[in-house]
Design a protein around this motif. Structure first.
Motif, mmCIF file in Angstrom:
data_model
loop_
_atom_site.group_PDB
_atom_site.id
_atom_site.type_symbol
_atom_site.label_atom_id
_atom_site.label_comp_id
_atom_site.label_asym_id
_atom_site.label_seq_id
_atom_site.Cartn_x
_atom_site.Cartn_y
_atom_site.Cartn_z
ATOM 1 N N SER A 312 -2.130 14.900 0.504
ATOM 2 C CA SER A 312 -2.967 15.815 0.824
ATOM 3 C C SER A 312 -4.004 15.330 1.985
ATOM 4 N N LEU A 313 -3.977 16.200 2.837
ATOM 5 C CA LEU A 313 -4.851 15.802 4.264
ATOM 6 C C LEU A 313 -6.071 16.028 3.968
ATOM 7 N N VAL A 314 -6.530 17.083 3.116
ATOM 8 C CA VAL A 314 -8.023 17.198 2.701
ATOM 9 C C VAL A 314 -8.426 16.062 1.943
ATOM 10 N N ILE A 315 -7.780 15.685 0.988
ATOM 11 C CA ILE A 315 -8.228 14.490 0.228
ATOM 12 C C ILE A 315 -8.346 13.080 0.903
ATOM 13 N N ALA A 316 -7.215 13.108 2.035
ATOM 14 C CA ALA A 316 -7.090 11.709 2.553
ATOM 15 C C ALA A 316 -8.134 11.832 3.478
ATOM 16 N N SER A 317 -8.822 12.962 4.254
ATOM 17 C CA SER A 317 -9.925 12.939 5.020
ATOM 18 C C SER A 317 -11.251 12.431 4.312
ATOM 19 N N GLN A 318 -11.391 13.076 2.844
ATOM 20 C CA GLN A 318 -12.428 12.665 2.130
ATOM 21 C C GLN A 318 -12.595 11.092 1.755
ATOM 22 N N TRP A 319 -11.282 10.732 1.449
ATOM 23 C CA TRP A 319 -10.860 9.217 1.102
ATOM 24 C C TRP A 319 -11.496 8.401 2.301
ATOM 25 N N LEU A 320 -11.129 8.811 3.433
ATOM 26 C CA LEU A 320 -11.507 8.160 4.711
ATOM 27 C C LEU A 320 -13.017 8.020 5.136
ATOM 28 N N ALA A 321 -13.735 9.156 4.463
ATOM 29 C CA ALA A 321 -15.085 9.138 4.765
ATOM 30 C C ALA A 321 -15.755 7.914 4.092
ATOM 31 N N GLY A 322 -15.476 7.437 2.848
ATOM 32 C CA GLY A 322 -15.904 6.527 2.245
ATOM 33 C C GLY A 322 -15.580 5.048 2.486
ATOM 34 N N GLU A 323 -14.576 4.961 3.647
ATOM 35 C CA GLU A 323 -14.084 3.711 3.906
ATOM 36 C C GLU A 323 -14.954 3.083 5.119
ATOM 37 N N THR A 324 -14.830 1.823 5.516
ATOM 38 C CA THR A 324 -15.386 1.301 6.467
ATOM 39 C C THR A 324 -14.502 0.504 7.314
ATOM 40 N N LEU A 325 -14.363 1.110 8.821
ATOM 41 C CA LEU A 325 -13.344 0.504 9.631
ATOM 42 C C LEU A 325 -13.896 -0.330 10.292
ATOM 43 N N SER A 326 -13.098 -1.360 10.939
ATOM 44 C CA SER A 326 -13.572 -2.467 11.868
ATOM 45 C C SER A 326 -14.058 -1.929 13.097
ATOM 46 N N ASN A 327 -13.687 -0.720 13.506
ATOM 47 C CA ASN A 327 -14.305 0.275 14.646
ATOM 48 C C ASN A 327 -14.853 1.262 14.142
ATOM 49 N N PRO A 328 -16.261 1.269 14.176
ATOM 50 C CA PRO A 328 -16.962 2.460 13.501
ATOM 51 C C PRO A 328 -16.988 3.818 14.482
ATOM 52 N N GLN A 329 -16.932 3.535 15.869
ATOM 53 C CA GLN A 329 -16.613 4.678 16.660
ATOM 54 C C GLN A 329 -15.262 5.388 16.621
ATOM 55 N N ALA A 330 -14.454 4.478 16.389
ATOM 56 C CA ALA A 330 -12.828 5.018 16.335
ATOM 57 C C ALA A 330 -12.876 5.821 14.961
ATOM 58 N N GLN A 331 -13.420 5.275 13.818
ATOM 59 C CA GLN A 331 -13.697 6.008 12.387
ATOM 60 C C GLN A 331 -14.258 7.255 12.735
ATOM 61 N N SER A 332 -15.332 7.211 13.551
ATOM 62 C CA SER A 332 -15.923 8.646 13.388
ATOM 63 C C SER A 332 -15.036 9.694 14.198
ATOM 64 N N SER A 333 -14.160 9.341 15.153
ATOM 65 C CA SER A 333 -13.530 10.035 15.859
ATOM 66 C C SER A 333 -12.356 10.709 15.025
ATOM 67 N N VAL A 334 -11.878 9.402 14.381
ATOM 68 C CA VAL A 334 -10.460 9.747 13.508
ATOM 69 C C VAL A 334 -10.953 11.014 12.386
ATOM 70 N N GLN A 335 -12.161 10.642 11.643
ATOM 71 C CA GLN A 335 -12.864 11.336 10.668
ATOM 72 C C GLN A 335 -12.881 12.932 11.227
ATOM 73 N N ARG A 336 -13.344 13.064 12.325
ATOM 74 C CA ARG A 336 -13.755 14.463 12.834
ATOM 75 C C ARG A 336 -12.427 15.165 13.235
ATOM 76 N N ALA A 337 -11.301 14.401 13.672
ATOM 77 C CA ALA A 337 -10.003 14.938 13.926
ATOM 78 C C ALA A 337 -9.439 15.399 12.691
ATOM 79 N N LEU A 338 -9.543 14.622 11.515
ATOM 80 C CA LEU A 338 -9.007 14.986 10.123
ATOM 81 C C LEU A 338 -9.549 16.346 9.622
ATOM 82 N N GLU A 339 -10.854 16.164 9.665
ATOM 83 C CA GLU A 339 -11.987 17.182 9.089
ATOM 84 C C GLU A 339 -11.353 18.630 10.062
ATOM 85 N N HIS A 340 -11.030 18.520 11.177
ATOM 86 C CA HIS A 340 -10.678 19.632 12.173
ATOM 87 C C HIS A 340 -9.224 19.997 11.633
#
Length: 381
Positions: A312-340
């Motif tokens: 599920s892309l919807v659930i994957a997006s929510q799971w990623l929101a609780g993760e901390t990646l090594s690159n916070p800026q990249a995580q923010s961009s990826v998160q917005r892309a997944l939510e969109h």
């Protein structure tokens, strides 16, 4: 003065000859007229089969003018006018039929039904309602009631719609119990806006009693009890919904989790949601479980269990929101892309016409079908 029989002897043959000539002329004229009318009629049928409606109408008009008493031609002509969108002429044809004194009861009812269809197709709902009401007790009674039901639904006259649906249900012309329950819920919403709390409760109680497998009644009554401060009773209604209408549980999962937190009754809710999730993973049920999930598993654990059972892309997006990646800026961009990307997947889609909406509808705003929206999101269909 003596009577001369000679004139009589000459007069009889002459009279016979004149009568014979007159009869032949009448017979010939009758044959000519009899041939002309069928020719025009069959010519109209030929045009109709070739989808040449204008030429068919002209031929039928010619046939009707040749024999104005032919009711079948009038019906054919009126139906052609209606199909063509020429509702005024269709109305005139059928009103002319109704004005004829020689029309029998069966044909008169048929003309009344055709006139009602003319008004209905023309969008003249008030005149259509009046015409359809006159068909009560006729062979067209069932069709008229169904048409009236559509009119009352379009005009949102739920009281009249309820009365017609109950007549159809009692006459065994289909199952309308669930439809009546929907009308009761609609009437409850109107009463709620008018501040009639007792009437709201009575209507919702009747809706639940009439159609216990309809989730709408349970959810509406649960919301009412919660507003009145009875959170425990509200939760009981949703737990009853889970038993009576398990397929609709995703619609009530979030409210069930909130009520469980208010009342402290998380165990029965976790058990109910967990059993539903084991049968068929659902985005809404997973989100409700994540809200109630105890530590150390927590929400992220619930998301991972869902992804293991069903991608599920919807659930994957929510799971990623609780993760901390090594690159916070990249995580923010990826998160917005997944939510969109997952946004359209959270919509509901009508199974009858395909109309999509962000919220769940009991009656599709596109095709007006009832209960055509599944309880699951687009991604889960």
């Amino acid at each position: 003065m003596d009577f001369d029989l000679t004139w009589l002897l000459w007069g009889l043959p002459v009279a016979f000859a004149l009568g014979w000539v007159a009869s032949r002329l009448d017979l010939r004229q009758w044959r000519i007229e009899g041939r002309q009318a069928p020719k025009a009629y069959f010519r109209g049928l030929n045009h109709l089969l070739n989808e040449q409606q204008d030429q068919a109408i002209d031929a039928f008009i010619e046939a009707v003018q040749g024999d104005p008493d032919t009711t079948e031609l009038h019906f054919a002509l009126g139906n052609l006018f209606r199909r063509r969108g020429d509702y005024d002429r269709a109305v005139r044809v059928h009103e002319h039929l109704l004005s004829r004194a020689d029309l029998n009861r069966k044909e008169r009812d048929r003309a009344q039904h055709a006139l009602a269809l003319d008004f209905l197709k023309a969008g003249l709902l008030d005149r259509a309602e009046s015409a359809l009401s006159k068909l009560e007790g006729t062979a067209f009674e069932n069709e008229a009631r169904l048409a009236l039901l559509g009119i009352y639904e379009r005009s949102r006259d739920w009281a009249q719609a309820r009365a017609i649906a109950e007549k159809l249900d009692s006459a065994e012309h289909g199952a309308f119990t669930t439809r009546v329950a929907h009308y009761l819920c609609e009437l409850a919403e109107l009463a709620h806006r008018e501040g009639q709390a007792e009437r709201v409760r009575a209507l919702l109680d009747e809706a639940v009693r009439r159609a216990p497998t309809l989730a709408r009644g349970w959810m509406a009554r649960s919301a009412l009890r919660n507003q009145q401060g009875d959170a425990a009773g509200a939760l009981d209604d949703l737990l009853a919904l889970a038993e009576q209408a398990p397929a609709a549980l995703p619609l009530a999962a979030r409210a069930m989790a909130e009520l469980a937190q208010q009342t402290g009754r998380t165990d029965p809710v976790l058990r109910t949601l967990g059993n539903a999730q084991a049968r068929a993973p659902s985005i809404d049920v997973t989100e409700a479980l994540a809200r109630l999930a105890p530590q150390p598993e927590g929400a992220r654990g619930m998301y991972l269990r869902h992804l293991e059972a069903e991608p599920s892309l919807v659930i994957a997006s929510q799971w990623l929101a609780g993760e901390t990646l090594s690159n916070p800026q990249a995580q923010s961009s990826v998160q917005r892309a997944l939510e969109h990307a997952s946004g359209p997947l959270r919509r509901y889609r009508c199974a009858a016409c395909g109309f999509e909406a962000r919220q769940h509808f009991w009656q599709c705003p596109g095709c007006q079908a009832w209960d055509s929206y599944p309880a699951r999101r687009v991604e889960e269909l």
